[in-house]
Design a protein around this motif. Structure first.
Motif, PDB file in Angstrom:
ATOM      1  N   ALA A 192      40.130  94.656  27.017  1.00 50.05           N
ATOM      2  CA  ALA A 192      41.234  95.707  27.429  1.00 50.05           C
ATOM      3  C   ALA A 192      40.466  97.123  27.631  1.00 50.05           C
ATOM      4  CB  ALA A 192      42.215  95.841  26.341  1.00 50.05           C
ATOM      5  N   CYS A 193      39.655  97.528  27.007  1.00 49.33           N
ATOM      6  CA  CYS A 193      39.244  98.957  26.881  1.00 49.33           C
ATOM      7  C   CYS A 193      37.582  98.709  27.584  1.00 49.33           C
ATOM      8  CB  CYS A 193      39.121  99.631  25.687  1.00 49.33           C
ATOM      9  SG  CYS A 193      37.920  99.108  24.558  1.00 49.33           S
ATOM     10  N   LEU A 223      38.816  96.575  20.046  1.00 52.23           N
ATOM     11  CA  LEU A 223      38.425  95.539  19.251  1.00 52.23           C
ATOM     12  C   LEU A 223      39.006  94.087  19.817  1.00 52.23           C
ATOM     13  CD1 LEU A 223      38.237  97.430  15.799  1.00 52.23           C
ATOM     14  CD2 LEU A 223      36.879  97.249  17.472  1.00 52.23           C
TER      15      LEU A 223
HETATM   16 FE1  FES Z   1      37.943  96.938  23.673  1.00 50.59          FE
HETATM   17 FE2  FES Z   1      35.984  95.520  23.476  1.00 50.59          FE
HETATM   18  S1  FES Z   1      37.388  95.583  25.256  1.00 50.59           S
HETATM   19  S2  FES Z   1      36.753  96.712  22.080  1.00 50.59           S
END
Ligand code: FES
Length: 272
Positions: free
Chosen positions: A233-234, A240
């Protein structure tokens, strides 16, 4: 890592449901390494809200490219963009492939896991001066139209082996069957070679294939790097959501795939 609005130089269909996109950015292309990825925001609106991760396919001085499969709203929007349109990109992210002494390199790819292996093969041949004759590329797909990057690999001069589910190209069956035969011929565990090669394997693709390649690496006592495919997601360690289970001493811990990976040593990963 950089956050940039990148101009699209090319966005074209290369196989059923699969596209190749090239974007302009000298900053990202100069810093990128094979196996790393970018996070792509496919739209300027709130839908889809989250960016998508894509591994590099190729880079030159001023641009980079990646391959994608149209599987949902974001990639559908991406596929409709034209030359001159802009996309928000974050990258390069994660840890890529590494090379230590090896006489022979074996790459095993499937689906959209193939592009980073092409990037790695190209880097090995052009920058790390590995002879193309010592690189063996094994690709698996449903049928021959989905053997992505076949032409590009062949142009590098590497050994190329294909497996398809329907037998439309190469071996009919799993690509790992071909890899097993190859390791039998070339490693000391296989025992069919009086002067066994020091082999290093690299793999990227669907998880069942990664699991099977990791099992072969264990059986033939070959060092193997695996690029895992997990939702991200990020892309930089904040959410996480990309945790995977890896070994720690006699137990396990969770590794953050976007920062510690996506490339891991096969022997580290707990697949259960
Ligand atoms: Fe968000 Fe790895 S994709 S912590």
């Amino acid at each position: 890592m950089f956050k940039e609005r990148c101009v699209i130089e090319e966005n074209k269909k290369i196989a059923p449901g699969h596209y190749s996109i090239r974007l302009r950015s000298s900053k990202i292309s100069k810093k990128s390494k094979p196996g790393q990825f970018v996070q792509v925001l496919c739209s300027d609106s709130y839908e889809p809200l989250l960016p998508r991760p894509f591994s590099f396919l190729d880079v030159d001085k001023n641009s980079f490219s990646f391959l994608y499969q149209v599987v949902g709203k974001g990639t559908k929007i991406l596929s409709a963009l034209k030359r001159g349109d802009e996309v928000s990109i974050l990258g390069p992210l994660g840890q890529g492939f590494s090379l230590k002494n090896a006489k022979s390199i074996v790459l095993v790819g499937g689906g959209v896991g193939i592009p980073p292996l092409y990037h790695w093969a190209k880097e090995c041949v052009t920058k790390l001066k590995v002879s193309a004759k010592n690189i063996h590329v094994f690709l698996g797909a449903r049928d021959k139209s989905l053997l992505l990057c076949e032409k590009e690999f062949k142009k590098l001069g590497v050994h190329f082996y294909a497996a398809t589910d329907n037998g439309s190209r190469g071996h009919k069956g799993f690509v790992t069957e071909l890899v097993g035969e190859h390791l039998d011929r070339t490693t000391s565990v296989g025992g069919k070679n009086s002067a066994p090669d020091v082999v290093r394997m690299y793999t990227c693709g669907p998880t069942p294939m990664l699991k099977a390649v990791s099992a072969l690496a264990k059986k033939y006592d070959v060092s193997c790097e695996v690029s895992v495919e997990v939702p991200m997601a990020c892309g930089f360690g904040a959410c996480l959501g990309c945790a995977i289970k890896v070994k720690k001493d006699d137990g396990h811990r969770f590794a953050i795939a976007c920062c510690e990976g996506p490339v891991f040593q096969a022997k580290e990963i707990l697949w259960d």
